[in-house]
Design a protein around this motif. Structure first.
Motif, short mmCIF file in Angstrom:
data_model
loop_
_atom_site.label_atom_id
_atom_site.label_comp_id
_atom_site.label_asym_id
_atom_site.label_seq_id
_atom_site.Cartn_x
_atom_site.Cartn_y
_atom_site.Cartn_z
N GLN A 58 35.11 0.09 -16.01
CA GLN A 58 35.46 1.51 -16.18
C GLN A 58 34.27 2.27 -15.84
O GLN A 58 33.15 2.04 -15.59
CB GLN A 58 35.95 1.59 -17.54
CG GLN A 58 34.73 1.65 -18.57
CD GLN A 58 35.18 2.03 -20.04
OE1 GLN A 58 35.92 1.14 -20.57
NE2 GLN A 58 34.59 2.93 -20.54
N TRP A 59 34.51 3.59 -15.75
CA TRP A 59 33.57 4.52 -15.34
C TRP A 59 33.93 5.76 -16.05
O TRP A 59 35.12 6.49 -15.84
CB TRP A 59 33.32 5.00 -13.85
CG TRP A 59 32.07 5.94 -13.49
CD1 TRP A 59 32.16 7.21 -13.28
CD2 TRP A 59 30.62 5.28 -13.63
NE1 TRP A 59 30.95 7.50 -13.14
CE2 TRP A 59 29.92 6.32 -13.14
CE3 TRP A 59 30.11 4.14 -13.82
CZ2 TRP A 59 28.59 6.24 -12.90
CZ3 TRP A 59 28.85 3.91 -13.67
CH2 TRP A 59 28.05 5.22 -13.14
N PRO A 60 33.09 6.69 -16.71
CA PRO A 60 31.62 6.35 -16.85
C PRO A 60 31.65 4.93 -17.80
O PRO A 60 32.34 4.39 -18.46
CB PRO A 60 31.19 7.44 -17.67
CG PRO A 60 31.88 8.27 -17.55
CD PRO A 60 33.28 7.81 -17.35
N LEU A 85 22.06 9.84 -14.13
CA LEU A 85 23.38 9.94 -14.67
C LEU A 85 23.63 10.86 -15.59
O LEU A 85 22.83 11.23 -16.35
CB LEU A 85 23.95 8.55 -15.03
CG LEU A 85 23.73 7.39 -14.01
CD1 LEU A 85 23.82 5.98 -14.83
CD2 LEU A 85 24.67 7.46 -12.78
N TYR A 86 24.70 11.55 -15.34
CA TYR A 86 25.27 12.75 -16.46
C TYR A 86 25.74 11.92 -17.81
O TYR A 86 26.61 11.26 -17.51
CB TYR A 86 26.09 13.76 -15.91
CG TYR A 86 25.56 14.55 -14.71
CD1 TYR A 86 24.33 15.38 -15.12
CD2 TYR A 86 25.97 14.41 -13.39
CE1 TYR A 86 23.84 16.09 -14.01
CE2 TYR A 86 25.43 15.34 -12.60
CZ TYR A 86 24.39 16.13 -12.86
OH TYR A 86 23.82 16.89 -11.62
N ARG A 87 24.98 12.10 -19.08
CA ARG A 87 25.36 11.20 -20.11
C ARG A 87 25.37 12.22 -21.31
O ARG A 87 24.67 11.90 -22.27
CB ARG A 87 24.17 10.31 -20.18
CG ARG A 87 24.86 9.07 -20.69
CD ARG A 87 25.72 8.22 -19.96
NE ARG A 87 26.56 7.18 -20.75
CZ ARG A 87 27.36 6.48 -20.23
NH1 ARG A 87 27.90 6.39 -19.14
NH2 ARG A 87 27.95 5.58 -21.10
N ASP A 88 25.98 13.41 -21.20
CA ASP A 88 26.01 14.23 -22.36
C ASP A 88 27.05 13.96 -23.39
O ASP A 88 27.08 14.68 -24.39
CB ASP A 88 26.38 15.63 -21.85
CG ASP A 88 27.46 15.84 -21.15
OD1 ASP A 88 28.13 14.88 -20.58
OD2 ASP A 88 28.06 16.76 -21.14
N LYS A 113 22.34 19.21 -15.21
CA LYS A 113 22.46 20.23 -13.91
C LYS A 113 22.32 21.73 -14.51
O LYS A 113 22.88 22.36 -15.39
CB LYS A 113 23.69 19.97 -13.36
CG LYS A 113 24.17 20.64 -11.96
CD LYS A 113 25.34 20.21 -11.46
CE LYS A 113 25.39 20.78 -9.95
NZ LYS A 113 25.29 22.17 -9.66
N LEU A 114 21.38 22.23 -13.79
CA LEU A 114 20.95 23.65 -14.19
C LEU A 114 21.67 24.95 -13.37
O LEU A 114 21.90 26.20 -13.88
CB LEU A 114 19.29 23.81 -14.19
CG LEU A 114 18.90 25.05 -14.88
CD1 LEU A 114 19.23 25.02 -16.24
CD2 LEU A 114 17.34 25.17 -14.73
N ILE A 115 21.76 24.58 -12.02
CA ILE A 115 22.32 25.61 -11.24
C ILE A 115 23.73 25.36 -10.79
O ILE A 115 24.58 24.23 -10.88
CB ILE A 115 21.58 25.41 -9.95
CG1 ILE A 115 20.03 25.98 -10.24
CG2 ILE A 115 22.06 26.49 -8.79
CD1 ILE A 115 19.33 25.61 -9.08
N PRO A 122 21.68 14.28 -21.95
CA PRO A 122 21.78 13.60 -23.35
C PRO A 122 21.32 14.21 -24.40
O PRO A 122 20.27 14.64 -24.23
CB PRO A 122 21.12 12.03 -23.02
CG PRO A 122 21.07 12.07 -21.47
CD PRO A 122 21.03 13.60 -20.92
N PRO A 123 21.89 14.52 -25.59
CA PRO A 123 21.17 15.16 -26.76
C PRO A 123 19.92 14.56 -27.17
O PRO A 123 18.95 15.15 -27.53
CB PRO A 123 22.36 15.25 -27.77
CG PRO A 123 23.60 15.06 -27.04
CD PRO A 123 23.38 13.96 -25.77
N ALA A 124 19.91 13.26 -27.27
CA ALA A 124 18.84 12.49 -27.79
C ALA A 124 17.57 12.56 -26.83
O ALA A 124 16.29 12.97 -27.40
CB ALA A 124 19.11 10.86 -27.90
N LEU A 125 17.69 12.68 -25.57
CA LEU A 125 16.64 12.87 -24.78
C LEU A 125 16.36 14.20 -24.67
O LEU A 125 15.03 14.76 -24.64
CB LEU A 125 16.89 12.56 -23.41
CG LEU A 125 17.18 10.83 -23.08
CD1 LEU A 125 17.71 10.63 -21.86
CD2 LEU A 125 15.90 10.18 -23.59
#
Length: 992
Positions: A58-60, A85-88, A113-115, A122-125
């Protein structure tokens, strides 16, 4: 001035960004041309490919799989880990275990991604401050050439990029950190590296394209050491492989669409390759580490003012190099022209390219396109300016020379004017002398030739006859030369004036063949006239001069042709003539022969005065060389030109053009174009006899009724006897057309044999009335002494179906009767097939006894015995009767001819001569047909040229145009009378 102006133009283009795509393309090529560098061993990419996604299922991927991956990497003690990898959001199961790994791994960095469309980290990071931005900014053409080191978020907080964050963490362990070198200009130091940001004053980017801290991205490689997710999870990758390295975890699977165009993506390929985002971040990390630790240069852009000076410098180089080359060439007498610009551009652009490449290896992005264009443009402008200055200088010298020349010309003109006046006076005197002398010589020459002809019909010895014939031939040649000299002198003196009168073009060309018929017949040549269908026969011009040109060209063709044919043709010339009037028509005339031809190297001599092709031709064929020169000047007066197409031994085609005006058909008669049909083969006598004569030789009677319309008793007897021999016994004769119409109203006939020239009602009008009353059912065959194309067309236009020339040959008559009777029988007056067209022109069988100098007048043959036997079937009594009737009728005709000649009744003279010619031909008489033909031709010429008919009772003097030829006409009549008397004498004594 020129270099500065050209540089200013391209500086404006640089400010407006017109040349950015070209510069970017050159920069991309530099990346592809740079020597390959060793793979940076400080980096390792953990790739997530399509097989990895399939293995995970599966993905993610679940947090438990990601946690296991990070745990295995962490065991190798890497310097830094970048999670691209986007991990939010959590992906169960294993989220809590993953959060614990995040919190217990201080060298692990995630992305956000800012722009544009933002993606949270990721919240923890994020709580630990271990998040970098993953944004990559493409240029206007979609390629990644810039790296974002930092950017501000919506709260104004500066955020570092993932690549720089990983590099800084790696360098901290080496004791290297960022140091501000020039805070005002934001220049930062990092080990051996100096970071210079992109600003609106640097490079060729617009201010709205610049945000955050950006630097040019100096790619080191397209490939880094890579392992897969599946290999790491399966334990294939040893933990030692991660030790003290920057590990970037990112997708390489095409389905995840994390790919970008870079300088390595060539525009020349249909599907240019793309670079994964993880590899782009790896290049940012690699260039930062290499710059800080190894001193590898970072790329720097030129300041805009420096770019402008750079453009101006190379524009000046182009001007100096081109000017030096031009000066060097001119000092040595050369003219390089645009070659100087080519040398300058080639040398300059090559040198500039080398400089740009070397500076690129040293870390400078030096402009190439704009300086090259400035150099090339300046060089071309300098060359053109040089040419313009040289032209102006030449013009000044030319003006000075023209002033001096004008003075000399004025002096010389005065001298030439005096000489010209004297030359013109001499030319006029010469031309008048030639004209007067030619006229004076021609008058006695006509008398010499005429008296020679009279002597030739008298009793002479063979030697005397030979002498007289030589005198006549020499006199005729001399008269022709005198006539040519007279015309040539008139043309040279400018006294030749052309008429502009309506005339019949076909008749004019036919007259030429009639006048030359005897010469052509003596050599066995065919004379043909062709008038194209798209040309009207009625034209306005000068028929006399047109006939003169044709006679000259056709006479030459006969002279140089031993066998074959001579064809006179008129066709429309489609070539545009800008000088021609809109209501006129340019016609192309040609005379084609099958003679000896002319070699191409001799053709230029043809139209020169007093010139022949070569001396051998002159000796063999004679001539003065004036005829074609006269033709050339006449054609020029007619608004045309003349030429020749020929090969030696393959015949010649002399052509000329003349401009004429078409006129309406009411002015002159328009002849119908000659019908095209296959040649009709003459049927042999024995073949005809096979159809019409029995085995014992007696003619078989045929149930056919024939009407013969003929006014001459001799011809009636001849035709009736020929029909009898063929097998046609039911024959009715009518003396003119009116009697024929009366007989047709009383009884039926199968076919009509129609003479053309008859009193009361001629054959043409009779045929028209028959067609009006009876339609096309009854075949009509013309019998006429005219053997020219125009007469044949006239017969067909009147409604006749076929055409036979006199003297009528029995075999020919049988063949045409068989043809038309097969179309109309068995029903009398039945419909006849009129699709047949007249046969080709038959040749005359008459012979000139004067050609045999061995005979005296008493021995000269006046009767064609073979032909007489043919038409009478060998019946001697019938031959005697036929010749007596002819001689009686002919002597009476001579009296009528004399009266018509004295009264200048040209139409009556023409009819009488035509009648005598036909009767003598039908009766197998020699010499008389030729004399009658000459008389007929002269009378027709006068009649067609519009000379008035003067009756004797009016007491009018002879017409001026005919004075010169009346004596000759009288001589012809006297010769006819003398010949008939000799014939009568022979017939009465049975010596024929």
């Amino acid at each position: 001035m020129t270099p500065a102006l050209v540089a200013a133009i391209f500086v404006l283009g640089q400010i407006w960004g017109l040349f950015r795509p070209w510069e970017w393309t050159v920069r991309d090529q530099l990346f592809r041309l740079r020597p390959p560098e060793a793979i940076d061993s400080r980096l390792l990419i953990v790739a997530i490919d399509e097989p990895d996604i399939v293995a995970v299922g599966q993905w993610p991927m679940p947090d438990t799989v990601l946690g296991e991956l990070l745990d295995k990497i962490r065991q190798g003690d890497p310097a830094a880990i970048g999670l691209d990898l986007y991990r939010d959001l959590p992906v169960e199961p294993g989220h809590e275990e993953l959060v614990e790994i995040f919190q217990t791994t201080p060298n692990l960095f995630g992305v956000e991604k800012l722009i544009g469309h933002t993606v949270a980290p990721p919240p923890a990071l994020e709580e630990l401050g271990q998040v970098g931005i993953s944004d990559l900014l493409p240029d206007a053409d979609g390629k990644i050439r810039r790296a974002i080191l930092s950017a501000e978020d919506s709260q104004g907080v500066s955020r570092l990029g993932l690549g720089i964050m990983l590099a800084l963490h790696y360098l901290e362990q080496e004791g290297i950190s960022l140091e501000p070198l020039d805070p005002e200009r934001m220049h930062l130091g990092l080990g051996q590296a100096r970071f210079v940001p992109i600003t609106p004053e640097v490079g060729d980017y617009f201010s709205e394209e610049i945000g955050g801290y950006q630097i040019p991205l100096n790619y080191q490689s397209q490939v880094f050491e890579t392992v897969t997710l599946k290999d790491v999870l399966s334990g294939t990758v040893e933990p030692e492989q991660f030790r003290d390295r920057v590990v970037i975890i990112g997708p390489l699977a095409p389905s995840l669409n994390d790919f970008f165009y870079t300088p390595y993506s060539s525009n020349l390929t249909q599907d240019p390759p793309q670079m994964p985002g993880a590899v782009v971040h790896a290049n940012i990390v690699s260039q930062t580490l290499s710059a800080a630790l190894d001193g590898r240069p970072l790329l720097r852009l030129w300041h805009r003012r420096a770019i402008w000076l750079w453009i101006l410098l190379w524009s000046g180089v182009g001007a100096v190099m081109t000017g030096k080359l031009l000066f060097w060439a001119r000092s040595r007498g050369y003219n390089l022209g645009l070659l100087a610009a080519v040398i300058t551009i080639t040398t300059g652009v090559t040198s500039l390219g080398i400089i740009v490449y070397i500076s690129f290896l040293q870390g400078w992005l030096t402009p190439l396109v704009l300086p090259s264009l400035a150099l090339s443009t300046t060089s071309i402008v300098i060359v053109n300016s040089h040419h313009l200055s040289e032209l102006r200088r030449a013009n000044r010298k030319l003006k000075q020379s023209s002033v001096r020349l004008a003075h000399r010309v004025e002096e010389r003109t005065a001298e030439l004017r005096q000489a010209l006046t004297a030359a013109e006076a001499a030319t006029v005197a010469k031309s008048e002398f030639l004209a007067n002398m030619s006229h004076e010589i021609r008058t006695p020459m006509n008398g010499v030739i005429g008296m020679t002809d009279l002597l030739l019909v008298s009793q002479l010895t063979p030697e005397q006859r030979d002498f007289l014939q030589t005198i006549r031939s020499s006199g005729e040649s001399l008269l022709a030369i005198v006539n040519d000299i007279l015309d040539f002198s008139k043309l040279e003196a400018g006294r030749m004036e052309l008429e502009s009168i309506p005339f019949n073009l076909k008749a004019c060309m036919t007259d030429v063949t009639r006048l030359l018929y005897a010469k052509a017949e003596s050599k066995g040549l065919d004379l043909r006239v062709i008038l194209d269908e798209d040309i009207s026969a009625c034209m306005q011009g000068d028929p006399t001069r047109l006939r003169q040109i044709f006679i000259n060209l056709a006479g030459n063709a006969i002279k140089f042709t031993a066998q074959g044919s001579i064809t006179l043709r008129a066709s429309r010339c489609d070539r545009h003539d800008p000088q021609g009037a809109s209501d006129s028509l340019l016609i192309r005339f040609s005379v084609k022969d099958t003679g000896i031809g002319i070699a191409p190297e001799h053709q230029h001599k043809l139209f020169q005065s007093f010139s022949q092709v070569d001396a051998s031709t002159t000796r063999q064929y004679g001539g003065t060389g004036l005829g074609l020169a006269i033709c050339k000047q006449l054609t020029q007066l007619m608004g045309g030109e003349i030429g020749v197409e020929s090969q030696w031994g393959q015949g010649s085609t002399f052509w000329f053009t003349a401009r004429m005006k078409p006129v309406t058909t009411g002015v002159c008669e328009t002849l119908r174009p000659e019908p095209q049909s296959p040649d009709l083969i003459t049927v042999a006598a024995n073949t005809v006899a096979g159809k019409t004569v029995a085995a014992n030789g007696d003619p078989q009677q045929r149930p056919v009724k024939i009407l013969v319309v003929e006014d001459t008793p001799v011809n009636q007897k001849v035709v009736r006897n020929q029909l009898k021999l063929i097998g046609y016994l039911d024959v009715v004769c009518a003396d003119n057309g009116q009697i024929a119409l009366d007989r047709l109203a009383q009884e039926s006939f199968n076919i009509i044999l129609m003479d053309c020239q008859m009193p009361v009602l001629d054959g043409y009008e009779t045929s028209r009335r028959i067609r009006q009353q009876y339609g096309d059912r009854l075949p009509i065959i013309a019998m006429t002494a005219h053997a020219l194309d125009g007469e044949r067309d006239k017969c067909l236009a009147a409604g006749m179906d076929d055409y036979i020339t006199k003297p009528v040959k029995r075999e020919r008559l049988a063949e045409r009767l068989e043809f038309w009777l097969d179309q109309s029988l068995p029903t009398p007056n039945g419909p006849a097939d009129t699709s047949s067209t007249p046969p080709p022109q038959e040749r005359a069988t008459s012979q000139d006894p004067s050609q045999d100098p061995s005979q005296d007048p008493a021995a000269v043959a006046l009767i064609d015995a073979e032909h007489l036997a043919s038409i009478t079937g060998g019946d001697l009594e019938f031959q005697q009767e036929l010749l007596e009737i002819f001689s009686d009728d002919a002597i009476q005709s001579i009296d009528a001819i004399k009266i018509a000649l004295e009264q200048q009744d040209w139409q009556g003279l023409y009819q009488l001569a035509h009648k005598l010619k036909g009767a003598s031909s039908s009766a197998a008489i020699l010499r008389i047909p030729d004399l009658a033909r000459q008389l007929e031709s002269q009378a027709q010429a006068y009649h067609e040229e519009g000379l008035p008919n003067h009756g004797g009772r009016h007491g009018a003097a002879p017409v001026t145009q005919a004075k010169a030829d009346l004596h000759q006409l009288h001589e012809i009549v006297e010769t006819l009378e003398s010949t008939l008397i000799q014939l009568r004498f022979k017939v009465e004594r049975g010596h024929f």
